[in-house]
Design a protein around this motif. Structure first.
Motif, PDB file in Angstrom:
ATOM      1  N   LEU A 686       0.696  -1.115  -0.009  1.00 37.07           N
ATOM      2  CA  LEU A 686      -0.056   0.178  -0.025  1.00 37.07           C
ATOM      3  C   LEU A 686       0.735   1.102   0.026  1.00 37.07           C
ATOM      4  N   LYS A 687       0.638   2.053  -0.979  1.00 33.97           N
ATOM      5  CA  LYS A 687       1.481   3.242  -1.253  1.00 33.97           C
ATOM      6  C   LYS A 687       0.701   4.330  -0.889  1.00 33.97           C
ATOM      7  N   LYS A 688       1.113   5.454  -0.243  1.00 36.75           N
ATOM      8  CA  LYS A 688       0.753   6.674   0.047  1.00 36.75           C
ATOM      9  C   LYS A 688      -0.684   6.381   1.112  1.00 36.75           C
ATOM     10  N   GLY A 689      -0.624   5.496   1.721  1.00 34.64           N
ATOM     11  CA  GLY A 689      -1.677   5.059   2.584  1.00 34.64           C
ATOM     12  C   GLY A 689      -2.159   5.705   3.702  1.00 34.64           C
ATOM     13  N   ALA A 690      -3.502   5.490   4.254  1.00 34.63           N
ATOM     14  CA  ALA A 690      -3.806   6.104   5.332  1.00 34.63           C
ATOM     15  C   ALA A 690      -4.746   5.418   5.960  1.00 34.63           C
ATOM     16  N   LEU A 691      -4.784   5.572   7.289  1.00 31.54           N
ATOM     17  CA  LEU A 691      -5.811   4.866   8.302  1.00 31.54           C
ATOM     18  C   LEU A 691      -6.740   6.011   8.800  1.00 31.54           C
ATOM     19  N   LEU A 692      -7.998   6.111   8.326  1.00 27.70           N
ATOM     20  CA  LEU A 692      -8.904   6.892   8.903  1.00 27.70           C
ATOM     21  C   LEU A 692      -9.878   6.612   9.808  1.00 27.70           C
ATOM     22  N   ASN A 693      -9.961   7.166  11.107  1.00 28.51           N
ATOM     23  CA  ASN A 693     -11.109   7.088  11.919  1.00 28.51           C
ATOM     24  C   ASN A 693     -11.386   5.545  12.296  1.00 28.51           C
ATOM     25  N   PHE A 694     -10.139   4.907  12.542  1.00 27.29           N
ATOM     26  CA  PHE A 694     -10.239   3.408  12.786  1.00 27.29           C
ATOM     27  C   PHE A 694     -10.604   3.268  14.355  1.00 27.29           C
ATOM     28  N   ASP A 695     -11.597   2.663  14.773  1.00 22.12           N
ATOM     29  CA  ASP A 695     -12.032   2.966  16.077  1.00 22.12           C
ATOM     30  C   ASP A 695     -11.230   2.037  17.045  1.00 22.12           C
ATOM     31  N   PRO A 696     -10.692   1.042  16.532  1.00 23.07           N
ATOM     32  CA  PRO A 696      -9.712   0.031  17.486  1.00 23.07           C
ATOM     33  C   PRO A 696      -8.485   0.785  17.817  1.00 23.07           C
ATOM     34  N   ILE A 697      -8.012   1.762  16.798  1.00 22.03           N
ATOM     35  CA  ILE A 697      -6.562   2.700  17.091  1.00 22.03           C
ATOM     36  C   ILE A 697      -6.835   3.643  18.020  1.00 22.03           C
ATOM     37  N   ILE A 698      -8.117   4.290  17.735  1.00 23.19           N
ATOM     38  CA  ILE A 698      -8.491   5.511  18.437  1.00 23.19           C
ATOM     39  C   ILE A 698      -8.983   5.282  19.922  1.00 23.19           C
ATOM     40  N   ASN A 699      -9.668   3.865  20.131  1.00 20.53           N
ATOM     41  CA  ASN A 699     -10.010   3.448  21.641  1.00 20.53           C
ATOM     42  C   ASN A 699      -8.779   3.358  22.440  1.00 20.53           C
ATOM     43  N   VAL A 700      -7.454   2.884  21.886  1.00 18.82           N
ATOM     44  CA  VAL A 700      -6.258   2.609  22.558  1.00 18.82           C
ATOM     45  C   VAL A 700      -5.557   3.828  22.528  1.00 18.82           C
ATOM     46  N   GLY A 701      -5.493   4.473  21.554  1.00 21.68           N
ATOM     47  CA  GLY A 701      -4.405   5.988  21.425  1.00 21.68           C
ATOM     48  C   GLY A 701      -4.979   6.995  22.033  1.00 21.68           C
ATOM     49  N   LYS A 702      -6.128   7.208  22.352  1.00 21.02           N
ATOM     50  CA  LYS A 702      -6.628   8.482  23.172  1.00 21.02           C
ATOM     51  C   LYS A 702      -6.134   8.309  24.588  1.00 21.02           C
ATOM     52  N   PHE A 703      -5.757   7.224  25.185  1.00 17.46           N
ATOM     53  CA  PHE A 703      -5.042   7.047  26.370  1.00 17.46           C
ATOM     54  C   PHE A 703      -3.680   6.978  26.143  1.00 17.46           C
ATOM     55  N   ALA A 704      -3.326   6.333  25.202  1.00 14.30           N
ATOM     56  CA  ALA A 704      -1.586   6.129  25.054  1.00 14.30           C
ATOM     57  C   ALA A 704      -1.038   7.175  24.318  1.00 14.30           C
ATOM     58  N   PHE A 705      -1.613   7.904  23.581  1.00 21.95           N
ATOM     59  CA  PHE A 705      -1.132   8.764  22.794  1.00 21.95           C
ATOM     60  C   PHE A 705      -2.134  10.027  22.648  1.00 21.95           C
ATOM     61  N   PRO A 706      -2.386  10.661  23.780  1.00 20.36           N
ATOM     62  CA  PRO A 706      -3.436  11.776  23.643  1.00 20.36           C
ATOM     63  C   PRO A 706      -3.324  13.044  22.740  1.00 20.36           C
ATOM     64  N   PHE A 707      -1.917  13.224  22.597  1.00 21.27           N
ATOM     65  CA  PHE A 707      -1.537  14.259  21.863  1.00 21.27           C
ATOM     66  C   PHE A 707      -1.077  14.125  20.247  1.00 21.27           C
ATOM     67  N   ARG A 708      -1.548  12.925  20.002  1.00 22.05           N
ATOM     68  CA  ARG A 708      -1.224  12.549  18.467  1.00 22.05           C
ATOM     69  C   ARG A 708      -2.297  12.456  17.757  1.00 22.05           C
ATOM     70  N   ASP A 709      -2.397  12.572  16.327  1.00 20.04           N
ATOM     71  CA  ASP A 709      -3.590  12.555  15.388  1.00 20.04           C
ATOM     72  C   ASP A 709      -3.849  11.168  15.083  1.00 20.04           C
ATOM     73  N   LEU A 710      -5.120  10.667  15.888  1.00 19.32           N
ATOM     74  CA  LEU A 710      -5.419   9.393  15.662  1.00 19.32           C
ATOM     75  C   LEU A 710      -6.453   9.081  14.523  1.00 19.32           C
ATOM     76  N   ASN A 711      -6.918  10.341  14.094  1.00 14.53           N
ATOM     77  CA  ASN A 711      -8.144  10.043  13.135  1.00 14.53           C
ATOM     78  C   ASN A 711      -7.382   9.838  11.674  1.00 14.53           C
ATOM     79  N   HIS A 712      -6.104  10.394  11.600  1.00 16.48           N
ATOM     80  CA  HIS A 712      -5.453  10.394  10.070  1.00 16.48           C
ATOM     81  C   HIS A 712      -4.151   9.718  10.336  1.00 16.48           C
ATOM     82  N   ILE A 713      -3.819   8.562  10.208  1.00 15.83           N
ATOM     83  CA  ILE A 713      -2.645   8.095  10.332  1.00 15.83           C
ATOM     84  C   ILE A 713      -2.166   7.649   8.883  1.00 15.83           C
TER      85      ILE A 713
END
Length: 806
Positions: A686-713
């Motif tokens: 996958l080239k120039k890929g992005a993961l958008l609004n993926f709930d499993p990542i957001i649910n973990v990341g909002k605690f582990a990485f609260p200051f990172r952009d979780l909606n657009h990876i």
């Protein structure tokens, strides 16, 4: 009483008295000279025969022969000179009446004027070597006649037969004519030019009229009743029978003929005309083997028949037969169905090629202007020839124009069902005839179908406004200018089947139909019937039944034949899927569909594919090798309903996908993917890929990485390999480098239960290493710092849960 009356009565009385006295005198004379008269009559009857005639006794019967003298002869037997060899008497008459001329009798000689044969047997016998007991009728040598004391040939004026069994038994020629004569009377005249004329009244039962005893008798057990006028020319020795009416059974015939006795065995020509006879009545007059076959057919109304027979009474084999018939506005019943409004002119001849003999092998039936209506389908055949009746071959030209819906009655509705539309048929054919049905025809010509609605029942496919042009050339079938429309799909097709007609009957599984197909757009959902196993005919035919219907033949061909399709389609739709500029080679067989050289554009990229669908029951197995290049992954997942995934969908993805896959699985008759049946592997990049609004990542990341952009990876380059086994997808060790974090992933993802994925996540922010250009240094710093070891497993609510991997 007037005087003239008295004179008249006296004269009449005197005449009666004179006649009475004469007859009394004759009675006295006959009684006194019985032995002498019997000898003279025997001599007279023997005068023109070379055999012997014996008479048992003689009695006068005056009134019976009035005004002549009638003599009743008892036990008259006529034998030829070789009777001792064959033991067949030519004549055995219990009662043989002879009328003699009175004046001749008074003059001392016997002149026979009338013969009556009653309660007798006449047997004309010819042995296998050709000798006949009719040799008894041959004239004696001239010197024998001159020694006959000046006698002259007998001129019999009348002949009568009653209750006479008459038989002509020719063992050499295999002929048997047998009649039981109830009554035959003939008055004979002798013209000055020689010969004689006879007017015959006949009433007889025909027991056998076999021109060839190997093939049976004509006119068997039928009563013949009518009159004939016969002329015999003594110089030419020819009998001419003038055409006259004769009732055979309940049917009226006009019969005449000629018999040439100057030739050995007697040549004959018999002309028979039946102006108005029913088919079954005519068939009943023929030999039993022919009657049985002809009774498979019938014509409801009377027809006209004319027949000429030519042959030799002595020669073996069949006579030359020429038959003409006229059928108009009739109803023809055949083993294959009923033809209404039937009209034709027909001929039959058993000497099609001169010099090849007379018989079935050299016979031909010709039908001209044969027209009618079969199952409401009108047709015309200008000419139909059927030759060689031992192994019949039919040739002809078939023409018809009709509404195509009328084919439903002919073909049934198990394979093809027709709606509106018209058909135009113009075919020349040659076919074997087996059990009076055409089999394995060789066809040339064309069939044109226009504006037709057709339902292919076994696969539940419907086509509207269809046009088809079928061209038959030799054994090949060319299919031109086909237009099929099913719903929104429009398809134009040209095809060819080599050696079609031979394989159609002998090996339908070897038929290969090659199509060139083009279309502006195809909606695959409208052809979903091809995914299902082909429906079987509702009417199962017993294995021991050889005869098949046209519907069954077509069913077998559709079921067993192979089809190669070369497709070129501008747009292909299937549910949410859209492909453009599609090309493909498809091979359809009884076992399934082979997919080769598929290529099309989709979601901004291209796809190349090869594979196979094996059809069995309601579940179809597929195997696919596919290569995707530069495909928009968001559009790709959307088109295929996210491949059965629920947590990861097209809404969560962005980028351009490059992939190779080899996967097999199941797909239903309705085109639904059975995810639990899939087996294979998938390699992707996958080239120039992005993961958008993926709930499993957001649910973990909002605690582990609260200051990172979780909606657009974002992912610069993501590649990996998946091994698919049913609902379990094994993820080979894979590094994920994104804008949010880096991670190493390996394990099993389940489409149901059993997910177990190990995830190693360094907490180091990938942005800190964004400026490093040395790949080795960047790889070494990737896993520095705190690393979380996580485990993705099944949650109680059925969704994937992330927890520490202890």
């Amino acid at each position: 009483m007037p005087r003239w009356s008295k004179i008249t009565l006296k004269v009449l009385a005197a005449l009666v008295a004179v006649i009475f006295l004469i007859y009394v005198g004759l009675a006295i004379y006959v009684s006194a000279n019985q032995k002498k008269l019997l000898a003279r009559i025997t001599e007279q009857l023997n005068q023109n025969i070379s055999g012997t005639m014996t008479i048992g006794s003689m009695n006068p019967t005056f009134l019976k022969g009035f005004p002549g003298v009638s003599l009743s002869l008892k036990n008259v037997i006529l034998k030829d000179s070789l009777w001792e060899n064959h033991k067949h008497s030519l004549l055995e008459a219990k009662d043989f009446d002879v009328s003699v001329n009175v004046l001749g009798l008074l003059g001392g000689h016997v002149d026979i004027e009338k013969i009556g044969i009653n309660n007798s047997t006449i047997y004309l016998f010819t042995d296998s070597n050709g000798y006949s007991n009719t040799a008894a009728f041959k004239k004696k040598a001239q010197q024998d006649q001159s020694a006959g004391k000046g006698s002259v040939p007998t001129q019999i004026r009348n002949i009568i037969l009653n209750n006479v069994d008459f038989k002509v038994d020719n063992r050499k020629g295999h002929k048997l004519f047998h009649f039981v004569v109830d009554e035959l009377s003939g008055k004979i005249d002798y013209p000055l030019l020689g010969g004689w004329d006879v007017d015959v009244k006949l009433k007889t039962l025909a027991k056998s009229l076999a021109f060839n005893t190997d093939k049976g008798s004509f006119v068997k057990d039928k009563l013949l009743d009518g009159r004939f006028k016969v002329n015999y020319n003594e110089e030419t020795r020819i009998f001419d029978v003038a055409p006259n009416k004769l009732n055979i059974g309940d049917d009226l015939f006009i019969i005449g003929g000629r018999f040439d006795t100057s030739r050995e065995g007697t040549d004959f020509t018999i002309d028979i005309e039946a102006p108005n006879i029913l088919w079954r009545s005519a068939a009943g007059l023929l030999a039993q083997n022919i009657t049985t076959k002809l009774n498979m057919f019938n014509l409801d109304r009377p027809i006209y028949v004319q027949c000429t027979l030519k042959g030799n009474m002595g020669a073996g084999g069949d006579p030359l037969i020429n038959i003409k018939t006229l059928v108009k506005d009739n109803v023809l019943t055949t083993p294959g169905g009923v033809v209404k409004d039937c009209s034709f002119n027909g001929t039959f001849n058993n000497n099609y090629v001169n010099g090849k003999g007379l018989g079935d092998a050299n016979s031909i039936i010709k039908l001209y202007h044969f027209k009618g209506s079969y199952e409401e389908i009108p047709f015309l055949m200008d000419t139909v020839f059927i030759n060689n009746l031992e192994k019949p071959i039919a040739t002809g030209v078939f023409k018809s124009q009709f509404d195509i819906a009328k084919l439903n009655k002919v073909l049934g509705q198990e394979t093809l069902k027709f709606g509106k539309g018209t058909a135009d048929v113009n075919l020349s054919y040659t076919a074997d005839v087996v059990d009076f049905e055409l089999t394995k025809p060789l066809i040339s010509g064309s069939i044109g179908i226009k504006n037709a609605d057709i339902n292919y029942v076994p696969r539940k496919l419907n086509f509207s406004n269809t046009a088809i042009q079928l061209n038959f050339t030799n054994n090949d079938l060319f299919i031109k200018n086909i237009r099929l429309q099913s719903g929104k799909s429009v398809v134009f097709m040209d095809g060819v089947v080599r050696n079609f007609l031979n394989l159609y009957y002998t090996a339908p599984e070897k038929i290969l139909l090659t199509w060139q197909i083009r279309s502006p757009q195809i909606h695959l959902a409208e052809f979903i019937g091809f995914l299902g196993s082909r429906g079987r005919s509702a009417k199962a035919r017993a294995r021991n039944v050889k005869r098949t219907t046209l519907s069954e033949d077509l069913n077998a061909v559709f079921e067993k034949s192979n089809v190669n399709m070369h497709l070129s389609v501008d747009k292909v739709y299937y549910n949410k899927f859209l492909a453009t500029n599609a090309i493909a080679d498809l091979q359809l067989s009884e076992s399934g569909i082979a997919i080769k050289n598929v290529g099309f554009k989709h979601a901004g990229g291209t796809l190349k594919l090869n594979g196979k669908i094996t059809q069995k029951g309601t579940l179809n197995r597929f195997n696919v090798n596919a290569i995707l290049s530069n495909v928009d992954i968001k559009h790709f997942f959307y088109s295929f309903d996210n491949f059965g995934l629920t947590s990861l969908t097209s809404k969560n993805l962005k980028g351009y996908l490059f992939s190779k896959t080899n996967i097999s699985g199941g797909i239903t008759d309705q085109g639904k993917l059975v995810t639990s049946s899939m087996v294979g592997n998938l390699v992707f990049d996958l080239k120039k890929g992005a993961l958008l609004n993926f709930d499993p990542i957001i649910n973990v990341g909002k605690f582990a990485f609260p200051f990172r952009d979780l909606n657009h990876i974002t992912f610069d380059n993501l590649n990996g390999k998946f091994d698919i086994r049913g609902q379990k997808i094994t993820i080979s060790p894979m590094q994920i480098n994104s804008s949010l974090l880096n991670m190493d992933v390996a394990g099993v993802y389940s489409l149901s239960t059993g997910t177990n994925i190990a995830i190693d996540v360094p907490l180091r922010n990938p942005k800190k290493d964004a400026d490093i250009t040395d790949p080795a240094e960047k790889k070494a710093r990737r896993m520095k710092g705190i690393v979380l070891h996580l485990l993705a497993t099944d949650g109680e609510d059925g969704k994937v849960k992330i927890k520490l991997n202890l």
